[in-house]
Design a protein around this motif. Sequence first.
Motif, PDB file in Angstrom:
ATOM      1  N   CYS A  88      10.074  26.859  55.222  1.00  0.00           N
ATOM      2  CA  CYS A  88      11.470  27.124  54.831  1.00  0.00           C
ATOM      3  C   CYS A  88      12.124  28.060  55.862  1.00  0.00           C
ATOM      4  O   CYS A  88      11.706  29.217  55.993  1.00  0.00           O
ATOM      5  CB  CYS A  88      11.446  27.781  53.454  1.00  0.00           C
ATOM      6  N   CYS A  91      16.251  22.191  55.770  1.00  0.00           N
ATOM      7  CA  CYS A  91      15.462  22.372  54.535  1.00  0.00           C
ATOM      8  C   CYS A  91      14.316  21.365  54.452  1.00  0.00           C
ATOM      9  O   CYS A  91      14.526  20.158  54.558  1.00  0.00           O
ATOM     10  CB  CYS A  91      16.367  22.222  53.323  1.00  0.00           C
ATOM     11  N   ASN A 122       6.920  26.120  49.476  1.00  0.00           N
ATOM     12  CA  ASN A 122       7.473  26.891  50.603  1.00  0.00           C
ATOM     13  C   ASN A 122       6.923  28.326  50.592  1.00  0.00           C
ATOM     14  O   ASN A 122       7.471  29.208  51.230  1.00  0.00           O
ATOM     15  CB  ASN A 122       9.006  26.861  50.621  1.00  0.00           C
ATOM     16  N   PRO A 168      15.010  29.933  56.240  1.00  0.00           N
ATOM     17  CA  PRO A 168      15.447  31.307  55.930  1.00  0.00           C
ATOM     18  C   PRO A 168      14.341  32.182  55.344  1.00  0.00           C
ATOM     19  O   PRO A 168      14.267  33.377  55.628  1.00  0.00           O
ATOM     20  CB  PRO A 168      16.580  31.105  54.906  1.00  0.00           C
ATOM     21  N   CYS A 175      19.927  24.163  52.529  1.00  0.00           N
ATOM     22  CA  CYS A 175      20.182  24.885  53.780  1.00  0.00           C
ATOM     23  C   CYS A 175      19.903  23.946  54.958  1.00  0.00           C
ATOM     24  O   CYS A 175      19.178  22.962  54.826  1.00  0.00           O
ATOM     25  CB  CYS A 175      19.220  26.063  53.946  1.00  0.00           C
ATOM     26  N   CYS A 218      14.935  25.685  44.334  1.00  0.00           N
ATOM     27  CA  CYS A 218      15.743  25.097  45.407  1.00  0.00           C
ATOM     28  C   CYS A 218      16.051  23.633  45.113  1.00  0.00           C
ATOM     29  O   CYS A 218      17.155  23.144  45.387  1.00  0.00           O
ATOM     30  CB  CYS A 218      15.010  25.207  46.742  1.00  0.00           C
ATOM     31  N   ILE A 251      12.592  20.627  51.792  1.00  0.00           N
ATOM     32  CA  ILE A 251      12.602  19.882  50.523  1.00  0.00           C
ATOM     33  C   ILE A 251      13.511  18.661  50.633  1.00  0.00           C
ATOM     34  O   ILE A 251      13.220  17.596  50.078  1.00  0.00           O
ATOM     35  CB  ILE A 251      13.028  20.804  49.361  1.00  0.00           C
TER      36      ILE A 251
HETATM   37  S1  SF4 Z   1      15.767  28.397  50.809  1.00  0.00           S
HETATM   38 FE1  SF4 Z   1      14.356  27.074  51.981  1.00  0.00          FE
HETATM   39  S2  SF4 Z   1      13.523  25.552  50.563  1.00  0.00           S
HETATM   40 FE2  SF4 Z   1      15.346  26.533  49.595  1.00  0.00          FE
HETATM   41  S3  SF4 Z   1      17.081  25.179  50.059  1.00  0.00           S
HETATM   42 FE3  SF4 Z   1      16.996  26.737  51.696  1.00  0.00          FE
HETATM   43  S4  SF4 Z   1      15.664  25.845  53.320  1.00  0.00           S
HETATM   44 FE4  SF4 Z   1      15.362  24.630  51.440  1.00  0.00          FE
END
Ligand code: SF4
Length: 281
Positions: free
Chosen positions: A192, A12, A113, A194, A9, A35, A14
């Motif tokens: 995170c 993100c 997260n 979202p 996302c 994720c 990560i």
């Molecule tokens: S939900 Fe959060 S941790 Fe998972 S990919 Fe999306 S932004 Fe990254």
Amino acid sequence: MILPGNAACHGCPISLAFRAVEEIENPVLVIPAGCSTVIAGMHPNHALRCPVVHVPFASTTAVACGLSESYRRRGIRGNVVAWMGDGAADIGFSTLSASAARNDDIMVVVVDNEAYMNTGTQSSLSTPAGAYTTTTPAGKDTGRRDLALLMLMHHAPYVATASVGYIRDLRRKFRRASGIEGFRFIHVHSPCPPGWRFDSSLTVDVARMAVESLAWVLWEYDGVLRISDISRRSSVSRRSLREYLLVQGRFSGVDDAMIERLEREVLENWKLLQSLETVLR
Ligand code: SF4
């Protein structure tokens, strides 16, 4: 280490942590579902510039241990990294704990997260009290489990906390862990957008607010426990915990009593770490 156009996302945390993997010498990542799996991508596509083995949750550290032993017998020097979220650390805790107790020659990185984001934001043992998730719609009652301190109590040679808000510190810890033999554990705080409900442009700001308010403390243990200068400075001119909480939609339902409870927990944790620093020196 991570290619553009991957499935992360916007904002993100990560994907920020993945970039720092380039500090690890000859890394091989073992990733359970989460994720990180989605970001790495599905065969035949692949967003990471290193070998990745996708595994079921509970087997992560066991597979990493087997790979590491296999490399050792073949005389290959590498760093097998069990790379997981806090959800996989919950589900695979028994193998994680056993691996730490055996002092397996692996690195474990938990990108935390604070919920099961990949399956829609269910509460994990890392979710702090008061936070809204789909399984704690009125806010979580119980506090979060401290995984890094648990790993410390397994007598691991190297344990550290890190944050995607302080990438240079995170990179240094990956580098440092990469050169140590035995079980190494790095717990990376990963806000995170979202799941925590803040704007995706604010990931680094929110990560820093966690450290500046002492909600997340940066420390490192390699036989001696040291609280980092970043956190020590934060304790002197501390940012408001309320400000850190209320920038996140997941805490929008908390009342003053919950904020006071969280404030008490944060200060108790800070005192505990200061005591450990005195004992483990
Ligand atoms: S939900 Fe959060 S941790 Fe998972 S990919 Fe999306 S932004 Fe990254």
